[in-house]
Write an enzyme that holds these catalytic residues in place. Structure first.
Site, short mmCIF file in Angstrom:
data_model
loop_
_atom_site.label_atom_id
_atom_site.label_comp_id
_atom_site.label_asym_id
_atom_site.label_seq_id
_atom_site.Cartn_x
_atom_site.Cartn_y
_atom_site.Cartn_z
N MET A 31 -8.82 8.39 -0.17
CA MET A 31 -9.67 9.12 1.04
C MET A 31 -9.81 11.03 1.33
O MET A 31 -9.11 11.20 0.38
CB MET A 31 -8.78 9.23 2.45
CG MET A 31 -8.06 7.35 2.25
SD MET A 31 -7.37 7.66 4.12
CE MET A 31 -6.45 5.99 4.06
N MET A 48 -11.76 -5.29 5.65
CA MET A 48 -10.76 -4.83 6.10
C MET A 48 -10.35 -4.89 7.75
O MET A 48 -11.28 -5.70 8.17
CB MET A 48 -11.53 -3.28 6.21
CG MET A 48 -11.33 -2.14 5.09
SD MET A 48 -9.94 -2.27 4.60
CE MET A 48 -8.77 -0.84 5.52
N HIS A 69 -1.66 -1.43 -4.28
CA HIS A 69 -2.68 -0.41 -3.32
C HIS A 69 -2.62 0.83 -3.12
O HIS A 69 -1.65 1.11 -2.89
CB HIS A 69 -2.61 -1.77 -2.02
CG HIS A 69 -4.04 -1.09 -1.62
ND1 HIS A 69 -5.35 -2.11 -1.84
CD2 HIS A 69 -4.64 -0.49 -0.59
CE1 HIS A 69 -6.44 -1.53 -0.67
NE2 HIS A 69 -5.73 -0.61 -0.26
N ASP A 108 -4.91 3.98 -1.50
CA ASP A 108 -5.79 4.01 -0.77
C ASP A 108 -6.38 5.30 -1.19
O ASP A 108 -5.41 6.42 -0.75
CB ASP A 108 -5.10 4.62 0.79
CG ASP A 108 -4.88 2.72 1.17
OD1 ASP A 108 -5.94 2.11 1.13
OD2 ASP A 108 -3.29 2.46 2.06
N SER A 111 0.66 -1.00 -0.48
CA SER A 111 0.15 -0.07 -0.15
C SER A 111 0.80 1.32 0.62
O SER A 111 1.92 1.40 0.85
CB SER A 111 -1.03 -0.16 0.91
OG SER A 111 -0.87 1.25 1.52
N GLY A 142 -8.50 5.15 7.71
CA GLY A 142 -8.49 5.67 7.78
C GLY A 142 -6.14 6.13 7.39
O GLY A 142 -6.07 7.50 7.37
N GLY A 145 1.46 -1.97 4.37
CA GLY A 145 1.40 -0.97 3.54
C GLY A 145 2.69 -0.37 4.77
O GLY A 145 4.00 -0.60 4.40
N SER A 146 3.03 -0.31 5.84
CA SER A 146 3.79 -0.24 7.25
C SER A 146 4.77 -0.78 7.00
O SER A 146 6.44 -0.47 7.10
CB SER A 146 3.03 0.87 8.16
OG SER A 146 2.25 -0.06 8.87
N HIS A 172 -8.62 2.07 -3.78
CA HIS A 172 -8.99 1.41 -2.60
C HIS A 172 -10.50 2.82 -2.50
O HIS A 172 -9.15 3.57 -1.88
CB HIS A 172 -8.38 0.91 -1.08
CG HIS A 172 -9.95 1.18 -0.43
ND1 HIS A 172 -8.78 0.21 1.25
CD2 HIS A 172 -10.70 0.87 -0.01
CE1 HIS A 172 -10.09 0.33 1.92
NE2 HIS A 172 -10.71 1.00 1.82
N MET A 230 -12.63 5.17 -0.07
CA MET A 230 -12.55 5.39 1.17
C MET A 230 -13.35 6.93 0.58
O MET A 230 -12.21 7.62 1.77
CB MET A 230 -11.67 4.91 1.75
CG MET A 230 -11.25 4.13 2.29
SD MET A 230 -9.41 3.68 3.23
CE MET A 230 -8.91 4.15 1.86
N ASP A 279 -7.06 -5.79 4.12
CA ASP A 279 -5.87 -5.19 4.66
C ASP A 279 -6.14 -4.16 5.96
O ASP A 279 -7.32 -3.68 6.85
CB ASP A 279 -6.98 -4.10 3.57
CG ASP A 279 -6.24 -2.66 3.44
OD1 ASP A 279 -5.57 -2.34 3.95
OD2 ASP A 279 -7.01 -1.57 2.69
N GLY A 280 -4.63 -3.84 6.34
CA GLY A 280 -4.67 -3.63 7.01
C GLY A 280 -3.90 -4.74 8.64
O GLY A 280 -4.45 -5.32 8.85
N GLY A 320 -2.50 4.70 8.37
CA GLY A 320 -1.93 2.86 7.94
C GLY A 320 -1.13 3.16 9.46
O GLY A 320 -1.13 3.65 10.05
#
Ligand code: DX5
Ligand code: ZN
Length: 264
Positions: free
Chosen positions: A34, A133, A30, A32, A6, A138, A193-194, A63, A65, A171-172, A140
């Site tokens: 928002m 999710m 991915h 994100d 991500s 919202g 992501g992170s 994605h 959001m 995801d997450g 990472g």
């Protein structure tokens, strides 16, 4: 199993380089999106996808959001998005599916942690991807919510029973500890992501043992911006994850969030 880094956790000032760096170990990317309404955070949109498109052949999975994805689908298609993933919490997604099919863009459906799996099952025949999710969307760097694995198992059973080709993505909070749990529950694609972009070596981080590399395990970065408390798993429908009393999953201080975004 496929890996979808991500870019939310990448260095946005060097996005092309960041993506190039993981190109050899990523199966898709991915993205994100928002809007500051559906979730309190604000990130990127079609112009960034358009800028990224000439720099990578990776599948760009967007994605969304956002409160009103319908007004953005044409722009994402034009920007070069390969698939758009829309939230079931917004209501009947079929008009969005129809538009995406017309545009030749892949169709994904996503449910937040508080949303029951029953909300997505009626649409399985119409989508390419189901995203579950495992954090409230919202930010990472949040902690994985293990209760969502039950939804993955239920969706997996239903997809297999119906003989569908729908992939399940999660995801997450995915890292070396949680990735095996997700795969075990039936996920095909892991968003990270992170655990990838905040690792000292993103490439080594992406080649975790589950992918056959057997290299150094994913490192877990400091979880700045994690929720102070988990929202109620019964809160539903749309918006509940962001508005339910006690569901304060955004950072306590915007300043901390800003620091997290802008430091390497
Ligand atoms: C959260 C986003 C995720 C995020 C995951 O709203 O949808 O894609 O990038 O980040 P990590 O892997 O750090 O939990
Ligand atoms: Zn995402």
């Amino acid at each position: 199993m496929k890996l979808a880094p991500s870019i939310l956790s990448a260095d946005f000032a060097r996005l092309g380089d960041e993506v190039a760096r993981v190109a050899g170990v990523a199966d898709l990317l991915h993205v994100d999106v928002m809007d500051g309404h559906f979730v309190p955070n604000l990130t990127i949109g079609p112009p960034v996808v358009a800028s990224l498109r000439p720099h990578t052949d990776l599948f760009l999975d967007c994605h969304l959001m956002v409160d009103n994805p319908g007004v953005l689908l044409d722009d994402f298609a034009e920007a070069g998005a390969d698939r758009c993933i829309v939230h079931v919490e917004l209501g009947d997604p079929r008009p969005l599916f129809d538009r995406l099919r017309t545009l030749g863009v892949g169709v994904g459906l996503v449910c937040n942690p508080p949303t029951p799996v029953d909300a997505v099952l009626p649409y399985l025949d119409e989508i390419d991807l189901l995203l579950v999710m495992s954090v409230n969307p919202g930010w990472g760097g949040q902690a994985f919510i293990p209760e969502v694995l039950e939804k993955v198992r239920a969706a997996r059973a239903e997809i297999d029973a119906r003989g569908l080709a729908v992939e399940i993505e999660i995801d997450g909070g995915i890292d070396t500890a949680t990735a095996p749990l997700a795969v075990d529950a039936g996920c095909d694609i892991l968003v990270a992501g992170s655990a990838v972009f905040r690792a000292p070596d993103p490439v080594a981080a992406a080649r975790h043992p589950g992918r056959g590399g057997g290299l150094s395990p994913w490192s877990t970065p400091p979880r700045i911006g994690r929720p102070r408390s988990s929202p109620s798993p019964t809160a539903w429908p749309r918006g509940s994850a962001t508005t339910a009393p006690g569901a304060r999953w955004w950072p306590a201080s915007p300043r901390r969030a800003t620091r997290w975004w802008t430091t390497g």
